[in-house]
Design a protein around this motif. Structure first.
Motif: not given
Length: 358
Positions: A205-215
């Protein structure tokens, strides 16, 4: 027609070329011009006007040009030939190679883990912590993950009980079953199993959230607003995982021992009092402390790796999926490596924990 006639006369007389043909020029003592043709993105190194237009030559840095008269209006038309500069210096080749080279993705992602870990450590030591976001993440990692962790620990404990009770009862060592289960749960099973569950549920969940915010450039928006993403996004998650995981490990240990004693008493006839008494004799305070330390290290590994993979995501939705999967895999590998290293330093020499259980 008057403009073309004036240009032709100027070219034949050797005067300066008109401003609409030459945008930037400089005259050298040997009669050469530096110019740039408006219709070309390349800069002409030098140009020499001789007596006839068909003899004028354009010398460029990387490309040789020549001009021939245009049969329609008498003006020179420029044609491009192949590259004439074949003598490249070694320095230019090295510079070109370094300019186009980029480090492998796993390398700079691994370095980003170290950088983020250092930044988080500095924030914690200096007190730059977003407490509201930290409490939200702590609730998410702790109470909301408790159910799946306890359920997993209960069934893992019962599975190990089946193997231990069958073999130890056959050897006449049924009084040692509780001690063996307690040591296995306290030293290895509880911290590792809990960390695996948290890595799959929270780390992804951490990786998905921050990845979505990054892209979606939300992290850039935070920077524009004057907020450091490490302070607002990464540090609260690392603190929450490092604080919540030891308590989850302790609860999983209790539930695992309880389920083991219940199964041994109900199925194999080994009294639960014998199991608990054997566990009490075998366990030492250091066993519980080591489990708490391990789980805290595992929580830091899960959160830092997941956040690092999230903030280095590229490529839209596909990149988010790849970062999420990769972060879980790397977190699990890091957990197993750290477990070996910590166990090697915590439990050296010959143990005597089961001596009191026989």
């Amino acid at each position: 027609m008057r403009k073309r006639e004036a240009e032709r006369r100027t070219t034949e007389s050797g005067d300066e070329p008109p401003n609409d043909l030459v945008t930037k020029r400089s005259i050298k003592p040997d009669g050469w011009f530096k110019m740039q043709i408006p219709c070309s993105p390349q800069r002409v190194k030098s140009i020499a006007f001789l007596r006839r237009p068909q003899d004028c030559k354009f010398l460029m840095q990387n490309t040789r040009l020549f001009s021939v008269p245009n049969t329609n209006d008498g003006h020179p038309s420029v044609s491009k030939l192949e590259d004439s500069n074949t003598n490249h210096s070694p320095n230019s080749e090295v510079e070109s190679l370094l300019h186009h080279w980029s480090p492998p993705r796993f390398l700079w992602r691994g370095l980003s883990v170290l950088v983020i870990a250092g930044q988080v450590l500095v924030r914690i030591l200096t007190g730059k912590i977003h407490w509201r976001n930290t409490l939200q993440q702590l609730e998410r990692v702790g109470p909301k993950s408790l159910g799946v962790c306890l359920l997993t620990s209960a069934f893992v404990g019962m599975a190990f009980t089946i193997q231990f009770v069958r073999e130890f009862t056959r050897l006449g060592l049924s009084r040692s079953v509780g001690g063996v289960l307690a040591l296995a749960f306290a030293r290895e099973l509880s911290p590792v199993v809990t960390s695996i569950v948290v890595a799959g549920r929270i780390g992804s969940a951490f990786a998905a959230e921050l990845g979505t915010m990054q892209v979606s450039e939300q992290t850039d928006t935070l920077r524009v607003l004057g907020t450091n993403p490490v302070d607002y996004l990464v540090t609260p998650r690392v603190i929450a995982a490092s604080v919540a995981l030891p308590f989850l490990t302790l609860m999983c240990f209790i539930v695992g021992m309880a389920s083991s004693g219940f199964l041994a008493d109900a199925v194999y006839g080994v009294s639960i009092n014998i199991i608990l008494d054997s566990a009490r004799r075998a366990l030492k305070p250091w066993d519980i402390i080591s489990a708490m330390i391990k789980s805290q290290v595992f929580g830091a590994i899960i959160s830092i790796v997941s956040c690092a993979w999230g903030v280095t995501t590229m490529g839209g939705a596909k990149g988010v999926g790849e970062s999420t999967t990769s972060s879980v895999v790397i977190s699990l590998v890091g957990i197993f490596i750290a477990d070996f290293v910590l166990s090697y330093f915590f439990f050296q020499g010959v143990g005597d924990s089961l001596k009191n259980c026989v």
